[in-house]
Design an enzyme around this catalytic site. Structure first.
Site, mmCIF file in Angstrom:
data_model
loop_
_atom_site.group_PDB
_atom_site.id
_atom_site.type_symbol
_atom_site.label_atom_id
_atom_site.label_comp_id
_atom_site.label_asym_id
_atom_site.label_seq_id
_atom_site.Cartn_x
_atom_site.Cartn_y
_atom_site.Cartn_z
ATOM 1 N N SER A 323 -18.382 4.515 -12.769
ATOM 2 C CA SER A 323 -16.958 4.317 -12.514
ATOM 3 C C SER A 323 -16.125 5.536 -12.895
ATOM 4 O O SER A 323 -15.014 5.723 -12.384
ATOM 5 C CB SER A 323 -16.455 3.088 -13.276
ATOM 6 O OG SER A 323 -16.714 3.216 -14.662
ATOM 7 N N ASP A 574 -8.635 0.629 -22.718
ATOM 8 C CA ASP A 574 -9.613 1.498 -22.054
ATOM 9 C C ASP A 574 -9.388 2.931 -22.526
ATOM 10 O O ASP A 574 -8.402 3.576 -22.151
ATOM 11 C CB ASP A 574 -9.440 1.388 -20.535
ATOM 12 C CG ASP A 574 -10.391 2.296 -19.768
ATOM 13 O OD1 ASP A 574 -11.245 2.953 -20.395
ATOM 14 O OD2 ASP A 574 -10.282 2.343 -18.528
ATOM 15 N N HIS A 577 -11.915 5.685 -19.202
ATOM 16 C CA HIS A 577 -11.450 6.220 -17.921
ATOM 17 C C HIS A 577 -10.175 7.035 -18.133
ATOM 18 O O HIS A 577 -9.648 7.112 -19.246
ATOM 19 C CB HIS A 577 -11.219 5.085 -16.924
ATOM 20 C CG HIS A 577 -12.456 4.291 -16.624
ATOM 21 N ND1 HIS A 577 -12.790 3.151 -17.323
ATOM 22 C CD2 HIS A 577 -13.448 4.499 -15.728
ATOM 23 C CE1 HIS A 577 -13.933 2.663 -16.862
ATOM 24 N NE2 HIS A 577 -14.362 3.469 -15.900
#
Length: 605
Positions: A323, A574, A577
């Protein structure tokens, strides 16, 4: 009668005075010639003569400087009218950072000098007769303007995820040109002693020929402006190799503040994943978007979408990985989308975006570990647990590799997930799984990562029919503090890059990076097919970017928790990312520069 006629004719004034004006003309012409020769000698041998020469021939002195001229992606560079503040995270003396900037030049159609003002744009075009503005200094004010186990799939991505106007290059280093101090000539701006930026106005012009030799104006030569003031031009500048094509190290440098901001916004890109849409998810600060990576030895040119598409004409660029690889691929699409809307030609197995104007295809293939993955029972490992065959590449991935011209490969973070490691048809280790406590685990997650990198890159480097460019993006740092992703780690409240003295080394990041580099080097030694392997080593630079993650702003939910609770517990977030736009866009600037070096020549670091 005849005698009288002769007498009259002989005594005629017109006939008798003819020799006198002829001799007079000869004398006058000789005197005028002597005067012109003398006057010319006086002009040429005096400071006035040097000034005249400077105007007409762009030469004011015999002092010369070899200065390389490079192409900065053919992009237009704003030399003199931007009110820009470049705040260095690493507070080094200006003179040190001055040696790492590209020179801004303007290419004339012939050898004549053209005088320009401070609002004129310059273009770089190597190989032509090129003029450079030598500036005088004018100072400008610098005030311009933790996840739980149920969220694991969201954090790392899911395998079901498989389907789914350019700004000018900015000169980030400056030079202070005044009548007393000489510094390396690297651009048209300068830092003054207080940290403000000096913007430069052209006062005279020097000529750069095809061998990049620069002739600078004499220190005694000055040009009067409309208010009868004059500014002396320094006698010389030092030789400086500061071009991006000179093979400089792209991966050691500083993050510098850049008010120009990103090439797109979260609202101008329809393909970015919502979890990375930090502004759309309510993140209150925005300055994390306004930092550019500046290598010490050169400039990293701002991404030029049109130039990139032209450079990649008829070619396919594939992003392969997890990802975070998707994060980078979407950044690339967002940048290119600003000049052309691509056609979506993807399917469940491969995302594909086609840019019709240049027949460029941008592809993404999901491969979370890059090696062979099975879920069937194996030896004493039951069904349902992911099993990684560390010595076998991902077969679905490998069948597509020969169809690509450039591959950007990345991996690493999925090795934190539960999995079993198989090597030479034997279970040798596992992550968050080890049923047989009586057996010694031979391979942990870190070693497994290194083996997997060596396996996939060796496979790519030995495919007989693949001659493409493979860019290995190094391990992307996460920034969970006070715990891991599943034990209360947090990156809440980070709003700017860390200064070098503030960085605390992440041992896990460093050892994963070390394993990756080792695997990469071993694969390079085994390469047989003529393909090119390049390591894009972003790990060190991005350890400073705690501010670039979504943190708690990973969803548009207006009721989401974004601050620590009364007990000090951080909200789910998060820190893996990257926000878009944000630091991740730098990865694609580096990809562009690596591709440019391969296709246009120059060393690839």
């Amino acid at each position: 009668m005849n005698d009288m006629a002769w007498t009259t004719l002989k005594g005629s004034p017109r006939m008798s005075s003819h020799p006198r004006p002829l001799s007079w003309i000869v004398v006058m012409v000789g005197a005028l010639a002597f005067f012109l020769i003398y006057a010319s000698w006086v002009l040429v041998s005096s400071p006035i003569g040097a000034t005249v020469q400077g105007y007409f021939y762009s030469v004011g002195s015999s002092e010369k400087l070899d200065l390389p001229v490079s192409s900065v992606n053919g992009a237009s560079i704003n030399d003199g009218h931007s009110n820009v503040s470049l705040d260095l995270v690493d507070k080094k003396p200006p003179s040190e950072d001055l040696q790492s900037s590209t020179i801004s030049t303007e290419v004339p159609s012939d050898s004549k000098t053209e005088q320009t003002d401070t609002t004129s744009n310059s273009q770089v075009d190597s190989g032509e007769s090129t003029s450079v503005n030598l500036p005088m200094t004018k100072e400008v004010n610098s005030d311009t303007t933790v996840l739980n186990s149920g969220e694991l799939g969201t954090l790392f991505g899911d395998r079901s995820d498989v389907a789914n106007s350019s700004s000018p290059t900015q000169d980030n280093s400056q030079v202070d040109l005044n009548s007393k101090t000489t510094k390396p000539l690297v651009g048209t701006n300068s830092f003054n002693e207080t940290g403000n930026i000096r913007m430069e106005e052209p006062t005279s012009v020097a000529l750069i020929n095809q061998s990049s030799a620069v002739t600078t104006a004499s220190n005694e030569t000055s040009i009067s402006s409309g208010d009868s003031t004059s500014t002396a031009v320094p006698e010389s500048a030092e030789k400086l190799n500061n071009t991006p094509s000179a093979g400089c190290d792209l991966y050691h440098g500083n993050w510098i503040h850049d008010p120009l901001g990103p090439l797109y916004t979260n609202n101008s890109c329809p393909v970015l994943t919502q979890m990375q849409n930090c502004q759309g998810n309510g993140r209150p600060d925005k300055d994390y978007e306004n930092w550019r990576w500046k290598p010490f030895q050169c400039d990293l040119p701002r991404f030029d979408p049109k130039k990139f598409l032209e450079l990649m004409r008829g070619k396919t660029l594939a992003f392969i990985g997890d990802s975070v690889a998707r994060n980078q691929m979407e950044s690339m699409l967002c940048i290119l989308w600003q000049v052309e809307k691509p056609k979506n030609r993807g399917n469940r197995n491969m995302q594909r975006y086609y840019f019709r104007s240049t027949s460029v295809m941008i592809v993404r293939i999901w491969s979370s570990w890059l090696v062979k993955l099975t879920s069937e029972p194996f030896d004493y490992a039951p069904a349902g647990v992911d099993k990684l065959h560390l010595d076998a590449p991902d077969e679905k991935l490998m069948e597509h590799i020969p169809n690509f011209d450039v591959v950007v490969l990345s991996s690493g973070h999925w090795f934190a997930k539960q999995s079993v490691y198989i090597l030479n048809n034997e279970i040798v280790g596992g992550q968050l799984w080890w049923l047989d406590k009586s057996r010694k685990m031979k391979v942990d997650s870190v070693k497994a990562y290194g083996i997997s990198v060596e396996t996939i890159l060796t496979a790519i480097a030995t495919i007989p029919n693949y001659k493409g460019l493979t860019i290995v993006r190094s391990y992307s740092p996460d920034h969970y503090e006070g715990g891991a992703w599943n034990t209360g780690g947090s990156c809440t409240g980070k709003v700017r890059p860390l200064a070098p003295g503030e960085l605390v080394k992440n041992m896990h990041t460093n050892i994963m990076h070390e394993q990756q580099v080792t695997g990469f080097n071993r694969a390079v030694e085994r390469a047989t097919n003529g393909s090119k392997l390049r390591l894009m080593d972003i790990t060190e630079a991005f350890q400073y970017r705690h501010d670039g993650h979504p943190g708690p702003y990973r969803s548009p939910d207006p009721n989401k928790i974004t601050k620590r609770g009364p007990d000090g517990r951080p909200p789910p977030q998060d820190c893996l990312h990257w926000c878009m736009p944000g630091p991740v866009d730098t990865w694609n600037e580096l990809v562009f520069e690596i591709i440019r070096r391969e296709y246009e020549g120059g060393s690839a670091s």
